[in-house]
Design a protein around this motif. Structure first.
Motif, mmCIF file in Angstrom:
data_model
loop_
_atom_site.group_PDB
_atom_site.id
_atom_site.type_symbol
_atom_site.label_atom_id
_atom_site.label_comp_id
_atom_site.label_asym_id
_atom_site.label_seq_id
_atom_site.Cartn_x
_atom_site.Cartn_y
_atom_site.Cartn_z
ATOM 1 N N VAL A 1 54.140 -31.416 -7.074
ATOM 2 C CA VAL A 1 55.592 -31.295 -7.167
ATOM 3 C C VAL A 1 56.170 -32.618 -7.643
ATOM 4 N N ARG B 1 59.753 -34.444 -8.459
ATOM 5 C CA ARG B 1 61.185 -34.333 -8.191
ATOM 6 C C ARG B 1 61.914 -35.479 -8.889
ATOM 7 N N ASN C 1 67.135 -34.604 -8.206
ATOM 8 C CA ASN C 1 67.367 -33.393 -7.406
ATOM 9 C C ASN C 1 66.876 -32.109 -8.068
ATOM 10 N N LYS C 2 66.013 -32.252 -9.066
ATOM 11 C CA LYS C 2 65.359 -31.092 -9.663
ATOM 12 C C LYS C 2 63.873 -31.171 -9.371
ATOM 13 N N ALA C 3 63.279 -30.033 -9.050
ATOM 14 C CA ALA C 3 61.869 -30.000 -8.679
ATOM 15 C C ALA C 3 61.078 -29.199 -9.699
ATOM 16 N N ASP D 1 66.295 -28.087 -5.042
ATOM 17 C CA ASP D 1 65.392 -29.178 -4.699
ATOM 18 C C ASP D 1 64.412 -28.703 -3.631
ATOM 19 N N THR D 2 63.144 -28.978 -3.831
ATOM 20 C CA THR D 2 62.118 -28.486 -2.925
ATOM 21 C C THR D 2 60.891 -29.380 -2.974
ATOM 22 N N VAL E 1 65.435 -31.696 2.468
ATOM 23 C CA VAL E 1 64.653 -31.017 1.430
ATOM 24 C C VAL E 1 63.414 -30.364 2.040
#
Length: 331
Positions: A160, A162, A165-167, A190-191, A243
């Protein structure tokens, strides 16, 4: 080094001549005598001066952390998750990655999680249904195959990235359904990925989080602290925690207690954090052991190339409307 050099210099200067001794002034000139006094004074004054410098360098942990928050700086980390039930302890997951800092804190992260269990445990058992139509049997078999692929994908590493704030997710369960030329999935929120809850959810590289931990410390030593903090308190101060736990906390979850131990290096920066918690009384206890290394190293984390990114819409289009997969449903 300077203090060490002074000691060596002192050892090369002979002792002061005794009164009535037979030392010739030419052999022991006044300059060397003065140098000896200067050497002794420097050695005496050097100790408190050195101690003062060391004290200044050993800043408080929050100030030490803030000194690292510069654009391009970062740190590496490794998580190990253990689940303990009764007397049995099992390592469930490993996660390793890097954090990239900016002036305000963590700006980007890149981590890969590997679960530790046999693929057979997630196999979706199939049985022939002799009471359905042949078409229904075929449809069910295809659905079960998709579920098999989804579950077996959990045994594959999940990465992942990031940024802002975009995953972006690569591999793992989602990777089983993405085309080879577009292996990255941009997630709509977001993750930390499907395996995100299996990594460290307490982040001492966030100044607000570190401040909250230290405020709840019951053991305070120069390089070791420990204490307790609740999920609710972490949720208030930590973007990282929010998150990791994407859904809002219930009142019961907010009261969950985390036992933590934090170890610092000589520069008062985190080098190890262990957290332990249980979702309910007498239930299994999860312990996450995180090691931090490479403070001050240069870290650059970028989003994947645009032409290698798939969207959730494209992923959902790969499934028929009557083949629901709950893990792929986005609220």
């Amino acid at each position: 080094m300077r203090y060490y050099f002074v000691i060596l210099l002192c050892k090369t200067i002979p002792p002061l001549p005794r009164r009535g001794g037979g030392v010739n002034q030419e052999d022991f000139p006044l300059k060397r005598y003065i140098a000896g006094l200067a050497c002794a004074a420097t050695a005496v004054l050097g100790v408190p001066a050195l101690a003062s410098t060391a004290h200044a360098q050993a800043a408080d942990p929050i100030s030490a952390l803030k000194s690292q928050l510069k654009s391009g700086n970062g740190v590496a980390f490794v998580d190990t998750l253990k689940i303990r039930s009764g007397k049995k302890s099992t390592i469930l997951a490993h996660r390793k990655g890097e954090l990239q800092f900016g002036a305000s804190g963590v700006e980007a992260s890149d981590h890969t999680t590997q679960l530790r269990f046999e693929e057979d445990l997630l196999a979706f058992d199939t049985e022939e249904n002799t009471f359905g139509a042949e078409e229904d049997d075929i449809e069910k078999t295809e659905t079960e195959k998709d579920l098999d692929r989804l579950f077996s994908g959990l045994t594959e590493p999940e990465r992942v990235v990031r940024v802002k704030n975009k995953a972006y997710i690569w591999g793992g369960a989602f990777g089983q359904f993405l085309p080879q030329d577009k292996p990255w999935l941009v997630y709509p929120q977001d993750t930390f990925g499907l395996t995100g809850s299996l990594g460290q959810f307490v982040n001492p590289t966030e100044p607000a989080t570190l401040k909250a931990l230290l405020a709840h410390a019951t053991v305070k030593r120069p390089t070791a602290y420990s204490g307790k903090i609740t999920f609710g308190e972490l949720h208030k101060v930590s973007p990282w925690f929010r998150v990791a736990h994407e859904a809002p906390l219930s009142k019961q979850q907010a009261k969950l207690v985390v036992n933590w131990r934090l170890f610092l290096n000589a520069d008062r920066l985190p080098v190890r954090l262990t957290t332990s918690s249980s979702d309910f009384a007498n239930g299994p206890t999860s312990t996450i052991d995180t090691r931090y290394s490479g403070w001050g190293s240069k870290v650059t984390i970028d989003a994947p190339p645009a032409d290698q990114i798939s969207t959730m819409k494209e992923l959902n289009e790969r499934f028929a409307a009557d083949t629901p997969i709950p893990l792929l449903t986005v609220k």
